[in-house]
Design an enzyme around this catalytic site. Sequence first.
Site, mmCIF file in Angstrom:
data_model
loop_
_atom_site.group_PDB
_atom_site.id
_atom_site.type_symbol
_atom_site.label_atom_id
_atom_site.label_comp_id
_atom_site.label_asym_id
_atom_site.label_seq_id
_atom_site.Cartn_x
_atom_site.Cartn_y
_atom_site.Cartn_z
ATOM 1 N N ASP A 268 -0.690 4.139 1.072
ATOM 2 C CA ASP A 268 -1.220 4.993 2.144
ATOM 3 C C ASP A 268 -0.364 4.804 3.404
ATOM 4 O O ASP A 268 0.517 3.936 3.446
ATOM 5 C CB ASP A 268 -2.705 4.678 2.419
ATOM 6 C CG ASP A 268 -2.933 3.267 2.972
ATOM 7 O OD1 ASP A 268 -2.248 2.891 3.951
ATOM 8 O OD2 ASP A 268 -3.795 2.536 2.435
ATOM 9 N N GLY B 144 -5.654 -8.889 2.548
ATOM 10 C CA GLY B 144 -6.210 -7.963 1.570
ATOM 11 C C GLY B 144 -5.388 -7.742 0.323
ATOM 12 O O GLY B 144 -5.289 -6.620 -0.170
ATOM 13 N N THR B 145 -4.814 -8.813 -0.202
ATOM 14 C CA THR B 145 -4.089 -8.666 -1.472
ATOM 15 C C THR B 145 -4.527 -9.734 -2.457
ATOM 16 O O THR B 145 -4.738 -10.882 -2.073
ATOM 17 C CB THR B 145 -2.545 -8.710 -1.272
ATOM 18 O OG1 THR B 145 -1.914 -8.828 -2.549
ATOM 19 C CG2 THR B 145 -2.091 -9.831 -0.370
ATOM 20 N N ASN C 197 0.824 -1.215 0.000
ATOM 21 C CA ASN C 197 0.000 0.000 0.000
ATOM 22 C C ASN C 197 0.850 1.254 0.000
ATOM 23 O O ASN C 197 1.963 1.283 0.524
ATOM 24 C CB ASN C 197 -0.942 0.001 1.203
ATOM 25 C CG ASN C 197 -2.009 -1.059 1.059
ATOM 26 O OD1 ASN C 197 -2.168 -1.625 -0.012
ATOM 27 N ND2 ASN C 197 -2.733 -1.326 2.126
ATOM 28 N N HIS D 48 6.038 -0.420 -2.586
ATOM 29 C CA HIS D 48 5.625 0.295 -3.802
ATOM 30 C C HIS D 48 5.608 1.813 -3.632
ATOM 31 O O HIS D 48 4.923 2.500 -4.387
ATOM 32 C CB HIS D 48 4.250 -0.208 -4.257
ATOM 33 C CG HIS D 48 4.270 -1.640 -4.736
ATOM 34 N ND1 HIS D 48 3.148 -2.429 -4.795
ATOM 35 C CD2 HIS D 48 5.283 -2.408 -5.178
ATOM 36 C CE1 HIS D 48 3.481 -3.644 -5.248
ATOM 37 N NE2 HIS D 48 4.772 -3.651 -5.480
HETATM 38 P P1 NAD Z 1 -5.772 -5.520 -5.332
HETATM 39 O O1 NAD Z 1 -6.739 -4.417 -5.589
HETATM 40 O O2 NAD Z 1 -5.202 -6.240 -6.476
HETATM 41 O O3 NAD Z 1 -6.502 -6.628 -4.402
HETATM 42 C C1 NAD Z 1 -7.212 -6.289 -3.250
HETATM 43 C C2 NAD Z 1 -7.610 -7.568 -2.547
HETATM 44 O O4 NAD Z 1 -8.238 -7.241 -1.314
HETATM 45 C C3 NAD Z 1 -8.594 -8.430 -3.336
HETATM 46 O O5 NAD Z 1 -8.189 -9.786 -3.256
HETATM 47 C C4 NAD Z 1 -9.918 -8.247 -2.572
HETATM 48 O O6 NAD Z 1 -10.778 -9.371 -2.624
HETATM 49 C C5 NAD Z 1 -9.423 -8.014 -1.165
HETATM 50 N N1 NAD Z 1 -10.336 -7.236 -0.331
HETATM 51 C C6 NAD Z 1 -11.193 -6.255 -0.695
HETATM 52 N N2 NAD Z 1 -11.845 -5.774 0.383
HETATM 53 C C7 NAD Z 1 -11.368 -6.460 1.461
HETATM 54 C C8 NAD Z 1 -11.648 -6.417 2.854
HETATM 55 N N3 NAD Z 1 -12.544 -5.571 3.364
HETATM 56 N N4 NAD Z 1 -10.986 -7.267 3.667
HETATM 57 C C9 NAD Z 1 -10.081 -8.163 3.156
HETATM 58 N N5 NAD Z 1 -9.777 -8.250 1.852
HETATM 59 C C10 NAD Z 1 -10.411 -7.396 1.007
HETATM 60 O O7 NAD Z 1 -4.624 -4.909 -4.416
HETATM 61 P P2 NAD Z 1 -3.128 -5.404 -4.100
HETATM 62 O O8 NAD Z 1 -3.051 -6.894 -4.092
HETATM 63 O O9 NAD Z 1 -2.659 -4.596 -2.959
HETATM 64 O O10 NAD Z 1 -2.224 -5.011 -5.356
HETATM 65 C C11 NAD Z 1 -2.255 -3.963 -6.175
HETATM 66 C C12 NAD Z 1 -1.546 -2.644 -5.956
HETATM 67 O O11 NAD Z 1 -2.532 -1.801 -5.474
HETATM 68 C C13 NAD Z 1 -0.447 -2.463 -4.967
HETATM 69 O O12 NAD Z 1 0.732 -2.288 -5.651
HETATM 70 C C14 NAD Z 1 -0.775 -1.142 -4.226
HETATM 71 O O13 NAD Z 1 0.288 -0.221 -4.323
HETATM 72 C C15 NAD Z 1 -1.937 -0.603 -4.939
HETATM 73 N N6 NAD Z 1 -3.025 0.089 -4.196
HETATM 74 C C16 NAD Z 1 -2.829 0.609 -2.946
HETATM 75 C C17 NAD Z 1 -3.884 1.227 -2.281
HETATM 76 C C18 NAD Z 1 -3.635 1.799 -0.897
HETATM 77 O O14 NAD Z 1 -2.504 2.167 -0.602
HETATM 78 N N7 NAD Z 1 -4.662 1.859 -0.042
HETATM 79 C C19 NAD Z 1 -5.134 1.315 -2.874
HETATM 80 C C20 NAD Z 1 -5.297 0.783 -4.172
HETATM 81 C C21 NAD Z 1 -4.231 0.160 -4.802
#
Ligand code: NAD
Length: 232
Positions: free
Chosen positions: A95, A176-177, A93, A110
């Site tokens: 954030d 949550g990934t 993340n 990242h």
């Molecule tokens: P992703 O969006 O690919 O996957 C998110 C995962 O979280 C999914 O498997 C989903 O089913 C699960 N999920 C959704 N809601 C949930 C909950 N309430 N509890 C548990 N699980 C839940 O994200 P990722 O795997 O982190 O990879 C993608 C990239 O996204 C990363 O490189 C990151 O930098 C970036 N990203 C970061 C943020 C942030 O910093 N908050 C937000 C969006 C994307």
Amino acid sequence: MKHSIKPDKLVVFTGAGISAESGLQTFRDTDGLWETHSIEDVASVRGWQRNPELVLNFYNARRQQAAAAQPNAAHLAIAQLEEKYAVTVITQNIDALHERAGSSQVVHLHGELSKVRSTRDPQRVYDLGAKAIQLGDCCDLGAQLRPDIVWFGECIRHWDLAQSCFATASKLLVVGTSLQVEPAASLLHCAPAQAEKIIVGMEAPWRDYGYSFVQGKATARVPEICKRWLAN
Ligand code: NAD
């Protein structure tokens, strides 16, 4: 390199899903950011070269949302684990919700939304907080500033540290990934066979990593697991 397990070493590996219940959109869920933005446009070097203004605006909006969001019960429960364990949070993340919940060792693979860097000298990194950057905002060398985020095709950060944390942990919690982004997802293979390893998520991982799977929302499942680990 040979690593030995440390009994009090606990690693938490998180993705966008842990921050979803704080109101920050994930990337790949049906209401995720990729529904409205193309990866190629906002998270690649080519996208930046083509339309830097679009990229700056995208991250300005993300930065503002992240600053307004609050850590949730999952972030807070993970921070509490430090009462008993040597915890490293390794996060994809961008954030700062783990830090704001009180976790003291957070490794951002990242990059971070609150930082920007020079397009001429990547070592020139500046703390921006929640502020926006625009075209024309420059570093002290006079070069345009860009988000200090790892885009597709760029090198992941802190790779050796992340691998050695995984390899020495006695407990691993993955939350949550989607495990779709490499090389980050391949870290799961570095965990020792005898470590206790749990994945928390909404749906079972797309491949078998040899971890137990606990289905459910992060704010429900993570505090339960942390409570058990603190009590044991
Ligand atoms: P992703 O969006 O690919 O996957 C998110 C995962 O979280 C999914 O498997 C989903 O089913 C699960 N999920 C959704 N809601 C949930 C909950 N309430 N509890 C548990 N699980 C839940 O994200 P990722 O795997 O982190 O990879 C993608 C990239 O996204 C990363 O490189 C990151 O930098 C970036 N990203 C970061 C943020 C942030 O910093 N908050 C937000 C969006 C994307």
